[in-house]
Design a protein around this motif. Sequence first.
Motif, PDB file in Angstrom:
ATOM      1  N   LYS A  88     -18.573  40.322  19.809  1.00  0.00           N
ATOM      2  CA  LYS A  88     -19.335  41.245  20.665  1.00  0.00           C
ATOM      3  C   LYS A  88     -18.415  42.128  21.498  1.00  0.00           C
ATOM      4  CE  LYS A  88     -23.004  41.306  24.132  1.00  0.00           C
ATOM      5  NZ  LYS A  88     -23.953  40.487  24.888  1.00  0.00           N
ATOM      6  N   PHE A  89     -17.377  41.511  22.056  1.00  0.00           N
ATOM      7  CA  PHE A  89     -16.487  42.247  22.959  1.00  0.00           C
ATOM      8  C   PHE A  89     -15.195  42.690  22.285  1.00  0.00           C
ATOM      9  CE2 PHE A  89     -19.033  39.369  25.700  1.00  0.00           C
ATOM     10  CZ  PHE A  89     -19.767  40.354  26.345  1.00  0.00           C
ATOM     11  N   GLU A  90     -15.142  42.532  20.948  1.00  0.00           N
ATOM     12  CA  GLU A  90     -13.975  42.921  20.163  1.00  0.00           C
ATOM     13  C   GLU A  90     -12.675  42.483  20.827  1.00  0.00           C
ATOM     14  OE1 GLU A  90     -14.062  46.880  18.562  1.00  0.00           O
ATOM     15  OE2 GLU A  90     -16.220  46.771  18.195  1.00  0.00           O
ATOM     16  N   GLN A  91     -12.556  41.182  21.006  1.00  0.00           N
ATOM     17  CA  GLN A  91     -11.397  40.596  21.682  1.00  0.00           C
ATOM     18  C   GLN A  91     -10.209  40.528  20.716  1.00  0.00           C
ATOM     19  OE1 GLN A  91     -13.387  37.000  22.983  1.00  0.00           O
ATOM     20  NE2 GLN A  91     -13.735  37.868  24.997  1.00  0.00           N
ATOM     21  N   THR A  92      -9.592  41.679  20.487  1.00  0.00           N
ATOM     22  CA  THR A  92      -8.526  41.802  19.498  1.00  0.00           C
ATOM     23  C   THR A  92      -7.298  40.966  19.848  1.00  0.00           C
ATOM     24  OG1 THR A  92      -7.714  43.774  20.634  1.00  0.00           O
ATOM     25  CG2 THR A  92      -9.236  44.110  18.789  1.00  0.00           C
ATOM     26  N   ASP A  93      -7.135  40.634  21.119  1.00  0.00           N
ATOM     27  CA  ASP A  93      -5.962  39.871  21.543  1.00  0.00           C
ATOM     28  C   ASP A  93      -6.195  38.357  21.495  1.00  0.00           C
ATOM     29  OD1 ASP A  93      -7.849  40.041  23.578  1.00  0.00           O
ATOM     30  OD2 ASP A  93      -6.358  39.912  25.169  1.00  0.00           O
ATOM     31  N   LYS A  94      -7.367  37.932  21.052  1.00  0.00           N
ATOM     32  CA  LYS A  94      -7.717  36.511  21.068  1.00  0.00           C
ATOM     33  C   LYS A  94      -7.786  35.963  19.644  1.00  0.00           C
ATOM     34  CE  LYS A  94     -11.165  33.336  22.966  1.00  0.00           C
ATOM     35  NZ  LYS A  94     -12.379  33.217  23.777  1.00  0.00           N
ATOM     36  N   ASP A  95      -7.164  34.804  19.433  1.00  0.00           N
ATOM     37  CA  ASP A  95      -7.249  34.120  18.137  1.00  0.00           C
ATOM     38  C   ASP A  95      -8.419  33.146  18.195  1.00  0.00           C
ATOM     39  OD1 ASP A  95      -6.953  32.821  15.745  1.00  0.00           O
ATOM     40  OD2 ASP A  95      -5.013  31.925  16.222  1.00  0.00           O
ATOM     41  N   ILE A  96      -9.445  33.438  17.431  1.00  0.00           N
ATOM     42  CA  ILE A  96     -10.676  32.652  17.460  1.00  0.00           C
ATOM     43  C   ILE A  96     -10.736  31.661  16.300  1.00  0.00           C
ATOM     44  CG2 ILE A  96     -12.139  34.200  16.079  1.00  0.00           C
ATOM     45  CD1 ILE A  96     -13.125  32.583  19.430  1.00  0.00           C
ATOM     46  N   SER A  97      -9.697  31.607  15.486  1.00  0.00           N
ATOM     47  CA  SER A  97      -9.745  30.814  14.254  1.00  0.00           C
ATOM     48  C   SER A  97      -9.980  29.325  14.500  1.00  0.00           C
ATOM     49  CB  SER A  97      -8.469  31.018  13.433  1.00  0.00           C
ATOM     50  OG  SER A  97      -7.332  30.658  14.187  1.00  0.00           O
ATOM     51  N   SER A  98      -9.443  28.774  15.572  1.00  0.00           N
ATOM     52  CA  SER A  98      -9.652  27.338  15.823  1.00  0.00           C
ATOM     53  C   SER A  98     -11.117  27.056  16.163  1.00  0.00           C
ATOM     54  CB  SER A  98      -8.735  26.823  16.927  1.00  0.00           C
ATOM     55  OG  SER A  98      -9.034  27.448  18.153  1.00  0.00           O
ATOM     56  N   LYS A  99     -11.761  27.930  16.906  1.00  0.00           N
ATOM     57  CA  LYS A  99     -13.185  27.771  17.226  1.00  0.00           C
ATOM     58  C   LYS A  99     -14.029  27.915  15.964  1.00  0.00           C
ATOM     59  CE  LYS A  99     -12.721  27.168  21.616  1.00  0.00           C
ATOM     60  NZ  LYS A  99     -13.049  25.915  22.257  1.00  0.00           N
ATOM     61  N   LEU A 100     -13.665  28.871  15.125  1.00  0.00           N
ATOM     62  CA  LEU A 100     -14.375  29.063  13.866  1.00  0.00           C
ATOM     63  C   LEU A 100     -14.267  27.807  13.001  1.00  0.00           C
ATOM     64  CD1 LEU A 100     -15.924  30.895  11.897  1.00  0.00           C
ATOM     65  CD2 LEU A 100     -13.699  31.634  11.015  1.00  0.00           C
ATOM     66  N   THR A 101     -13.089  27.221  12.943  1.00  0.00           N
ATOM     67  CA  THR A 101     -12.881  26.004  12.154  1.00  0.00           C
ATOM     68  C   THR A 101     -13.759  24.868  12.655  1.00  0.00           C
ATOM     69  OG1 THR A 101     -10.632  26.658  11.601  1.00  0.00           O
ATOM     70  CG2 THR A 101     -11.157  24.316  11.403  1.00  0.00           C
ATOM     71  N   VAL A 102     -13.869  24.725  13.972  1.00  0.00           N
ATOM     72  CA  VAL A 102     -14.727  23.687  14.553  1.00  0.00           C
ATOM     73  C   VAL A 102     -16.174  23.902  14.119  1.00  0.00           C
ATOM     74  CG1 VAL A 102     -15.677  22.829  16.742  1.00  0.00           C
ATOM     75  CG2 VAL A 102     -13.216  23.210  16.515  1.00  0.00           C
ATOM     76  N   VAL A 103     -16.646  25.129  14.196  1.00  0.00           N
ATOM     77  CA  VAL A 103     -18.028  25.455  13.822  1.00  0.00           C
ATOM     78  C   VAL A 103     -18.260  25.196  12.328  1.00  0.00           C
ATOM     79  CG1 VAL A 103     -19.702  27.343  13.577  1.00  0.00           C
ATOM     80  CG2 VAL A 103     -18.362  27.116  15.683  1.00  0.00           C
ATOM     81  N   LEU A 104     -17.352  25.684  11.497  1.00  0.00           N
ATOM     82  CA  LEU A 104     -17.524  25.533  10.049  1.00  0.00           C
ATOM     83  C   LEU A 104     -17.466  24.070   9.617  1.00  0.00           C
ATOM     84  CD1 LEU A 104     -15.413  28.564   8.749  1.00  0.00           C
ATOM     85  CD2 LEU A 104     -17.890  28.425   9.079  1.00  0.00           C
ATOM     86  N   THR A 105     -16.601  23.300  10.234  1.00  0.00           N
ATOM     87  CA  THR A 105     -16.503  21.872   9.929  1.00  0.00           C
ATOM     88  C   THR A 105     -17.796  21.153  10.304  1.00  0.00           C
ATOM     89  OG1 THR A 105     -14.111  21.905  10.212  1.00  0.00           O
ATOM     90  CG2 THR A 105     -15.184  19.760  10.363  1.00  0.00           C
ATOM     91  N   ALA A 106     -18.334  21.474  11.477  1.00  0.00           N
ATOM     92  CA  ALA A 106     -19.589  20.854  11.914  1.00  0.00           C
ATOM     93  C   ALA A 106     -20.729  21.203  10.965  1.00  0.00           C
ATOM     94  CB  ALA A 106     -19.925  21.300  13.336  1.00  0.00           C
ATOM     95  N   ILE A 107     -20.764  22.431  10.519  1.00  0.00           N
ATOM     96  CA  ILE A 107     -21.809  22.857   9.582  1.00  0.00           C
ATOM     97  C   ILE A 107     -21.651  22.129   8.250  1.00  0.00           C
ATOM     98  CG2 ILE A 107     -22.635  24.812   8.195  1.00  0.00           C
ATOM     99  CD1 ILE A 107     -22.124  26.531  10.766  1.00  0.00           C
ATOM    100  N   ASP A 108     -20.445  22.065   7.733  1.00  0.00           N
ATOM    101  CA  ASP A 108     -20.208  21.354   6.470  1.00  0.00           C
ATOM    102  C   ASP A 108     -20.644  19.898   6.567  1.00  0.00           C
ATOM    103  OD1 ASP A 108     -19.175  23.605   5.243  1.00  0.00           O
ATOM    104  OD2 ASP A 108     -17.075  23.021   5.506  1.00  0.00           O
ATOM    105  N   ASN A 109     -20.274  19.246   7.654  1.00  0.00           N
ATOM    106  CA  ASN A 109     -20.647  17.841   7.847  1.00  0.00           C
ATOM    107  C   ASN A 109     -22.164  17.672   7.934  1.00  0.00           C
ATOM    108  OD1 ASN A 109     -17.979  16.967   7.827  1.00  0.00           O
ATOM    109  ND2 ASN A 109     -17.774  17.111  10.040  1.00  0.00           N
ATOM    110  N   ALA A 110     -22.813  18.557   8.672  1.00  0.00           N
ATOM    111  CA  ALA A 110     -24.266  18.477   8.822  1.00  0.00           C
ATOM    112  C   ALA A 110     -24.970  18.731   7.487  1.00  0.00           C
ATOM    113  CB  ALA A 110     -24.750  19.467   9.875  1.00  0.00           C
TER     114      ALA A 110
END
Length: 113
Positions: free
Chosen positions: A81-103
């Motif tokens: 939403k805020f185009e946070q180009t200076d932020k690495d969001i990959s670890s948060k994405l991994t947490v979300v994707l792992t939770a979805i896969d498990n569910a």
Amino acid sequence: MEQHYKLERIKELADNDQDFIMALAQTFLEEVPEDAAVLKTAVENKNYKLSYQTAHKMKPTVDMFELGVLNDLIEVQDWGKFEQTDKDISSKLTVVLTAIDNAVKEIKEDFNL
């Protein structure tokens, strides 16, 4: 075995109607993995708008099934939403994707789908 999703809110919403609960589980399996794949690609390609839109779309379902990663998903959404180009969001994405896969795996087993 650790439970990767919860049905308390679903049961309350469905008033314990087993057919409705089954329908919600099937809808989860049809939509959420597809949305997760879109979100993964969008984040990898730094497509901020699509990342925001997809994460925003996923929030109610992730919350309803209580996957435990709503705050992580919101961080991914806000990154887009805020185009946070200076932020690495990959670890948060991994947490979300792992939770979805498990569910997904667990829902398939629990509902024999």
